[in-house]
Design a protein around this motif. Structure first.
Motif, PDB file in Angstrom:
ATOM      1  N   THR A  92      36.850  36.776  58.042  1.00 48.63           N
ATOM      2  CA  THR A  92      37.465  35.949  57.033  1.00 48.63           C
ATOM      3  C   THR A  92      39.413  35.481  57.696  1.00 48.63           C
ATOM      4  O   THR A  92      40.207  34.542  56.704  1.00 48.63           O
ATOM      5  CB  THR A  92      37.727  36.556  55.719  1.00 48.63           C
ATOM      6  N   GLY A  93      39.452  36.262  58.203  1.00 46.79           N
ATOM      7  CA  GLY A  93      40.909  36.397  58.546  1.00 46.79           C
ATOM      8  C   GLY A  93      41.693  36.454  57.334  1.00 46.79           C
ATOM      9  O   GLY A  93      43.106  36.445  57.310  1.00 46.79           O
ATOM     10  N   ASN A  94      41.972  37.212  56.226  1.00 45.85           N
ATOM     11  CA  ASN A  94      42.655  37.583  55.316  1.00 45.85           C
ATOM     12  C   ASN A  94      43.729  38.513  55.559  1.00 45.85           C
ATOM     13  O   ASN A  94      44.428  38.781  55.072  1.00 45.85           O
ATOM     14  CB  ASN A  94      41.890  37.799  54.018  1.00 45.85           C
ATOM     15  N   LEU A  95      43.052  39.935  56.694  1.00 41.96           N
ATOM     16  CA  LEU A  95      43.831  40.296  56.665  1.00 41.96           C
ATOM     17  C   LEU A  95      45.476  40.019  57.622  1.00 41.96           C
ATOM     18  O   LEU A  95      45.877  41.252  56.626  1.00 41.96           O
ATOM     19  CB  LEU A  95      42.521  41.180  57.445  1.00 41.96           C
ATOM     20  N   LYS A  96      44.862  40.189  58.112  1.00 40.30           N
ATOM     21  CA  LYS A  96      46.194  39.260  58.517  1.00 40.30           C
ATOM     22  C   LYS A  96      47.187  38.670  57.721  1.00 40.30           C
ATOM     23  O   LYS A  96      48.336  38.927  57.841  1.00 40.30           O
ATOM     24  CB  LYS A  96      45.995  38.586  59.888  1.00 40.30           C
ATOM     25  N   ALA A  97      46.863  37.862  57.004  1.00 39.06           N
ATOM     26  CA  ALA A  97      47.579  36.632  56.108  1.00 39.06           C
ATOM     27  C   ALA A  97      47.677  37.857  54.724  1.00 39.06           C
ATOM     28  O   ALA A  97      48.541  37.914  54.047  1.00 39.06           O
ATOM     29  CB  ALA A  97      46.783  35.836  55.557  1.00 39.06           C
ATOM     30  N   SER A  98      47.314  38.654  54.735  1.00 40.12           N
ATOM     31  CA  SER A  98      47.545  39.557  53.575  1.00 40.12           C
ATOM     32  C   SER A  98      48.862  40.560  53.587  1.00 40.12           C
ATOM     33  O   SER A  98      49.226  42.139  52.600  1.00 40.12           O
ATOM     34  CB  SER A  98      45.897  40.670  53.475  1.00 40.12           C
ATOM     35  N   TYR A  99      49.228  40.603  55.084  1.00 45.08           N
ATOM     36  CA  TYR A  99      50.478  41.387  55.774  1.00 45.08           C
ATOM     37  C   TYR A  99      51.587  40.963  54.684  1.00 45.08           C
ATOM     38  O   TYR A  99      51.846  39.604  54.973  1.00 45.08           O
ATOM     39  CB  TYR A  99      50.267  42.237  56.880  1.00 45.08           C
ATOM     40  N   GLY A 100      52.539  41.919  53.770  1.00 44.87           N
ATOM     41  CA  GLY A 100      53.943  41.736  53.468  1.00 44.87           C
ATOM     42  C   GLY A 100      54.121  42.795  52.776  1.00 44.87           C
ATOM     43  O   GLY A 100      53.814  43.819  53.104  1.00 44.87           O
ATOM     44  N   VAL A 101      55.358  42.938  52.603  1.00 43.30           N
ATOM     45  CA  VAL A 101      56.374  43.517  52.050  1.00 43.30           C
ATOM     46  C   VAL A 101      57.357  43.328  50.244  1.00 43.30           C
ATOM     47  O   VAL A 101      57.074  42.071  50.426  1.00 43.30           O
ATOM     48  CB  VAL A 101      57.537  43.505  52.651  1.00 43.30           C
ATOM     49  N   GLY A 102      57.328  43.995  49.614  1.00 43.67           N
ATOM     50  CA  GLY A 102      57.111  43.706  48.215  1.00 43.67           C
ATOM     51  C   GLY A 102      57.658  45.347  47.536  1.00 43.67           C
ATOM     52  O   GLY A 102      57.326  46.721  47.940  1.00 43.67           O
TER      53      GLY A 102
END
Length: 150
Positions: free
Chosen positions: A53-63
């Motif tokens: 799905t490609g979701n893993l790359k897009a789900s990376y973040g800092v918060g």
């Protein structure tokens, strides 16, 4: 797994940070930590497999927020905490593997590659952010003094 890092030479910055109001100090620390986490998140994004799905790359973040499940498991240890990583539940299975799939580490290599850079960013930015916050407080106090004197 919890990772602890011991640093030296931050005593003066810590004292300067303690001179600020609590909310201001937390804001300063949060801004610096968010900036320091970015290189780790970028590397994690780059290392993450594309997947179906490609979701893993897009789900990376800092918060500063965790998912509901993560926050139930998390023990708060500091007044200011910043988290780096994916928010995709499949990330754990991808990182560590399971009986149906081999491990494809992406976050640990990102941490290993960028932990020193993150510490550099903290050491470079913390003093600058403290100075900016102190200057803002001084301007605010001067404005208030002018207002009271007028």
């Amino acid at each position: 797994m919890r990772i602890r890092v011991k640093v030296e030479g931050f005593r003066e910055l810590d004292k300067a940070l303690q001179q600020l109001k609590t909310a201001t100090a937390k804001g300063v620390a949060r801004r610096v930590l968010m900036k320091a986490g970015e290189p780790i998140a970028e590397a994690g994004r780059a290392n993450a497999p594309l997947g179906p799905t490609g979701n893993l790359k897009a789900s990376y973040g800092v918060g500063t927020k965790l998912t509901r499940r993560q926050s139930k498991l998390h023990k708060k240890e500091s007044p200011v905490e910043v988290f780096v990583g994916p928010n995709d539940p499949a990330a754990i299975q991808t990182e560590f593997g399971n009986e149906h799939q081999a491990a494809e580490p992406h976050l640990r290599p990102a941490w290993d590659e960028n932990k020193d850079r993150a510490l550099e960013i903290i050491s470079e930015e913390l003093g600058t952010e403290i100075e900016k916050a102190t200057a803002r407080a001084a301007r605010r106090a001067a404005r208030l003094a002018r207002k009271m004197g007028a």
